[in-house]
Design an enzyme around this catalytic site. Structure first.
Site, PDB file in Angstrom:
ATOM      1  N   HIS A   1      -4.133  -5.267   0.561  1.00  0.00           N
ATOM      2  CA  HIS A   1      -3.065  -5.549   1.907  1.00  0.00           C
ATOM      3  C   HIS A   1      -3.217  -7.474   1.391  1.00  0.00           C
ATOM      4  CE1 HIS A   1      -2.436  -2.280   3.820  1.00  0.00           C
ATOM      5  NE2 HIS A   1      -3.091  -1.415   3.546  1.00  0.00           N
TER       6      HIS A   1
ATOM      7  N   CYS B   1       0.504  -1.580   0.049  1.00  0.00           N
ATOM      8  CA  CYS B   1       0.277  -0.283   0.045  1.00  0.00           C
ATOM      9  C   CYS B   1       0.483   1.187  -0.143  1.00  0.00           C
ATOM     10  CB  CYS B   1      -0.612  -0.264   1.014  1.00  0.00           C
ATOM     11  SG  CYS B   1      -2.824   0.598   1.019  1.00  0.00           S
TER      12      CYS B   1
ATOM     13  N   GLU C   1      -1.973  -9.257   3.650  1.00  0.00           N
ATOM     14  CA  GLU C   1      -1.329  -9.703   5.076  1.00  0.00           C
ATOM     15  C   GLU C   1      -2.817  -9.637   5.290  1.00  0.00           C
ATOM     16  OE1 GLU C   1      -1.155  -6.406   4.299  1.00  0.00           O
ATOM     17  OE2 GLU C   1      -1.738  -5.255   5.440  1.00  0.00           O
TER      18      GLU C   1
HETATM   19  N1  GLN Z   1      -1.540   6.647   2.964  1.00  0.00           N
HETATM   20  C1  GLN Z   1      -1.993   6.138   1.480  1.00  0.00           C
HETATM   21  C2  GLN Z   1      -3.431   5.956   0.879  1.00  0.00           C
HETATM   22  O1  GLN Z   1      -4.248   6.589   1.557  1.00  0.00           O
HETATM   23  C3  GLN Z   1      -1.406   4.318   2.221  1.00  0.00           C
HETATM   24  C4  GLN Z   1      -2.959   3.711   2.475  1.00  0.00           C
HETATM   25  C5  GLN Z   1      -2.385   2.580   3.131  1.00  0.00           C
HETATM   26  O2  GLN Z   1      -1.167   2.442   3.087  1.00  0.00           O
HETATM   27  N2  GLN Z   1      -3.585   1.927   4.110  1.00  0.00           N
HETATM   28  O3  GLN Z   1      -3.184   5.991  -0.366  1.00  0.00           O
END
Ligand code: GLN
Length: 543
Positions: free
Chosen positions: A515, A382, A517
Site C-alpha cells: 500500500h 494490493c 498510499e
Molecule cells: N484481500 C486480499 C488479500 O487479503 C487483498 C488485501 C488488500 O487489498 N489489502 O490478500
C-alpha cells in the site's frame, strides 16, 4: 521531560480532532520542536483491523505492523513522523492485557478495577517512550460525556494532577453552530460541553471552536467568560477550503502561540513556507486529470482516505487537480463491454485499490482488461495487483484463473500463504485461523529488477513498503504471466513473493502488493503516485 497536550472533543463527533491534532503538531514542529501524536480509541475492539471500512473508514497500517485508526494517517502526513504500535490504543487492548495479567495471577489477589488498573494503563501508554520528545499530543476518540471515554478522561485528570499544569495542556474542540432562523452563532453547546468536562475534573486551557461563520468578538468574550479561559484561548476555527490549509489557518488564529503561552514558552514565529507551498499547489493547479477508482467501498470516502490523499499529492507533484471518479466495481458486472467502455473512456487513469472478498472482483478484472487493451494508465494496489494478475492469466489463456480468497479454484493465480519470512523470523499462520492480526502486515522490503520501470520510478533497487493482506500472487504462474507481457519486477528478498508487476509494452501499468498510499506526504508525494498522475497528464493530452 515531554510536555503533554490532550485533545478532547465536545458537542458532536466529526469535528476534525484528528486534523486539529495533526495541524497543531505540524505547527509546533515548524517552531523547531520534536513532536509525536497518539490516539486513544475508547471502543472495545482490540484494534480496528477487523472493523468494516464502512463503519470505521480505512485501517491505517504502520511500519511496525500495527493496524490503527485512520487519524494516524493524518498524523504521519502532516508531521512526517512515522507512527508505530505505541501510538494507538483501544479500550479493548487495555482490557485484554489487564485480563491476561489477572489470569496469570500478576495482581496477587487484588481486586482488578477501572481505577487504578485501567487508568494506570492509560497513563503509562500516554507517557511511554517520550523522553526524547518536546511535546506528546494525545487525541481522545469520541465525545466528552460518552460512557466509553470516561476512564480516559479520568486518567488524564490524574496525569494533570501528577505532572502539574505547566506540563499539561487540555485543548477542547467544540462546535459553535449557526442557527439560520435566528441569524446567529450559538455558544451554549460549547458552554455545556465545557461544563461536562469540568464536571469530570478537567478545566480546558484552550478551546478550538469549529464554526461555519466568523465568530464575533462578543461571542469569543462570552465563551471565555462562561468557560473560564482567556479570551485569546478561544480560537475560532472556520471551515477550511481544504485540509492542507488548516495549519496555516490555525496559526493565523493563534492556536500554537496560545498553547506555548500556556506552557510559559515562546519562540520566533514558525516558518510555514512548506505549508503555503502545498496550499498554493493545491489551490492553483495548471491542469486537471480524472482518475477512475474502481473499488468496493466507494460510498464512503473515508474507506480510501490515504488513497484519496496520495492521489491529491500526486496532483500536487504535477501541479494538476485530480478529480477522482469513484466507481462501484459491481456496476461493471451488470454492464456489457460497450457500456464499461463508455464509463471508463473519459478516465485519464484507472486505479483498482485494495479490498477484501469476492464481491465486485469481476468488475475490477473487467476494468484491468480495459486499461490493458486501451493503453490507459493503470495502477493496481494490493487486491488491485492480484486482479491484474488474474486478468493477465486469463489473457494468457488460463480461463479459470482466480484467487482462493473467492473459494476453491483449480487455477490459484492468487493463493493463501501460511508461511513467510519477516524481520522477526519465519511467520506461520493456520489456514482458516482467526481473522484478527493474522495478515502479512507492516513494512517488508522488496528487490526491484534492474532496468524495470519501477526501479526508474523509485530511483532504487531495494524499497520498503507497508503490507496488509492474506493472499499472494502465486509464483508458479510467473512464466505464463511473463510470457504474456506481465513482468514480475519486484520480489521479496528471498525471491518467493511477487511484490510488483508491470507491463513494459504499456504506457503505464503497475501493480503492487503493498500500500504505497500509506507513505505519501503532501510535501513528499509517493513516487508511484507522482508518476501515475504524470502518465495520466500525458493521457489527458491524447484524449
Ligand atoms: N484481500 C486480499 C488479500 O487479503 C487483498 C488485501 C488488500 O487489498 N489489502 O490478500
Amino acid at each position: 521531560m515531554a510536555r503533554h497536550i490532550f485533545i478532547t472533543g465536545g458537542v458532536v463527533s466529526s469535528l476534525g480532532k484528528g486534523l486539529m491534532a495533526a495541524s497543531l503538531a505540524a505547527l509546533l514542529q515548524a517552531r523547531g520542536f520534536k513532536v509525536r501524536i497518539r490516539k486513544f480509541d475508547p471502543y472495545l475492539n482490540v484494534d480496528p483491523g477487523t472493523m468494516s471500512p464502512y463503519q470505521h473508514g480505512e485501517v491505517y497500517v504502520t511500519d511496525d505492523g500495527a493496524e490503527t485508526d485512520l487519524d494516524l494517517g493524518h498524523y504521519e502526513r502532516f508531521t512526517g513522523v512515522s507512527a508505530h504500535q505505541g501510538d494507538n490504543i483501544t479500550s479493548g487492548r487495555i482490557y485484554r492485557d489487564i485480563i491476561a495479567k489477572e489470569r496469570r495471577g500478576d495482581y496477587l489477589g487484588a481486586t482488578v478495577q477501572v481505577i487504578p488498573h485501567v487508568t494506570d494503563a492509560i497513563k503509562q501508554f500516554a507517557q511511554a517512550d517520550t523522553d526524547d520528545l518536546d511535546f506528546v499530543l494525545c487525541e481522545i476518540g469520541g465525545t466528552v460525556g460518552d460512557i466509553e471515554s470516561l476512564p480516559f478522561i479520568e486518567a488524564l485528570r490524574q496525569l494533570r494532577n501528577e505532572l502539574g499544569r505547566e506540563q499539561t495542556c487540555f485543548v477542547h474542540v467544540t462546535l459553535v453552530p449557526y442557527i439560520a432562523a435566528a441569524g446567529e452563532l450559538k455558544t451554549k453547546p460549547t458552554q455545556h460541553s465545557v461544563r461536562e468536562l469540568t464536571g469530570l475534573g478537567i478545566q480546558p486551557d484552550v478551546l478550538l471552536c469549529r464554526c461555519e461563520r466568523p465568530l464575533p468578538e462578543s461571542d469569543r468574550a462570552k465563551i471565555a467568560l462562561f468557560c473560564n479561559v482567556r479570551r485569546e484561548a478561544v480560537i475560532p476555527a472556520l471551515d477550511a477550503p481544504n485540509i492542507y490549509s488548516v495549519p496555516v489557518q490555525y496559526h493565523a488564529e493563534g492556536l500554537d502561540a496560545e498553547v506555548l503561552h500556556h506552557f510559559g514558552m515562546s519562540t520566533p514565529a514558525p516558518v510555514l513556507t512548506r505549508w503555503s507551498d502545498i496550499v498554493d499547489r493545491y489551490q492553483n493547479p495548471e491542469g486537471e486529470v480524472t482518475i477512475g477508482v474502481v473499488g468496493k467501498y466507494v460510498g464512503l470516502p473515508d474507506a480510501y482516505k490515504s488513497l484519496n490523499e496520495a492521489l491529491v499529492h500526486g496532483g500536487m507533484a504535477n501541479r494538476v487537480k485530480v478529480h477522482i471518479n469513484w466507481i462501484d466495481a459491481e456496476i461493471f458486472e451488470r454492464e456489457d463491454d460497450s457500456e464499461i467502455a463508455a464509463l471508463l473512456e473519459p478516465m485519464h487513469g484507472i486505479l483498482v485499490p485494495g479490498g477484501f472478498g469476492e464481491r465486485g472482483t469481476e468488475g475490477k478484472i473487467a476494468s484491468v482488461r480495459f486499461a490493458r487493451e486501451r493503453q490507459v494508465p493503470f495502477f493496481g494496489i494490493c487486491l488491485g495487483m492480484q486482479m491484474a494478475c488474474i486478468e493477465g492469466a486469463r489473457a494468457a489463456g488460463i480461463a479459470n484463473a482466480s484467487s482462493t480468497e473467492f473459494g476453491q479454484t483449480d487455477e490459484p493465480v492468487v493463493g493463501i500463504i501460511t508461511e513467510w519470512m519477516s524481520k522477526d523470523g519465519l511467520q506461520k499462520r493456520a489456514d482458516g485461523g482467526d481473522l484478527g492480526g493474522t495478515m502479512r502486515v507492516g513494512a517488508y522490503p522488496a528487490m526491484l529488477s534492474a532496468n524495470s520501470h519501477v526501479a526508474a520510478i523509485y530511483g532504487a533497487n531495494q524499497i520498503s513498503e507497508r503490507h496488509r493482506h492474506r493472499y499472494e500472487v502465486n509464483g508458479a504462474y510467473r512464466e505464463a504471466l511473463e510470457g504474456n507481457g506481465l513482468m514480475f519486477s519486484g520480489m521479496s528478498p528471498d525471491g518467493l513473493l511477487p511484490e510488483i508487476v508491470e507491463r513494459p509494452d504499456h504506457p503505464w501499468f503497475v501493480g503492487v502488493q503493498f500500500h504505497p498510499e500509506l507513505k505519501s506526504k503532501p510535501f513528499d508525494p509517493h513516487p508511484l503516485f507522482a508518476k501515475f498522475i504524470e502518465a495520466a497528464v500525458r493521457q489527458a493530452r491524447l484524449v
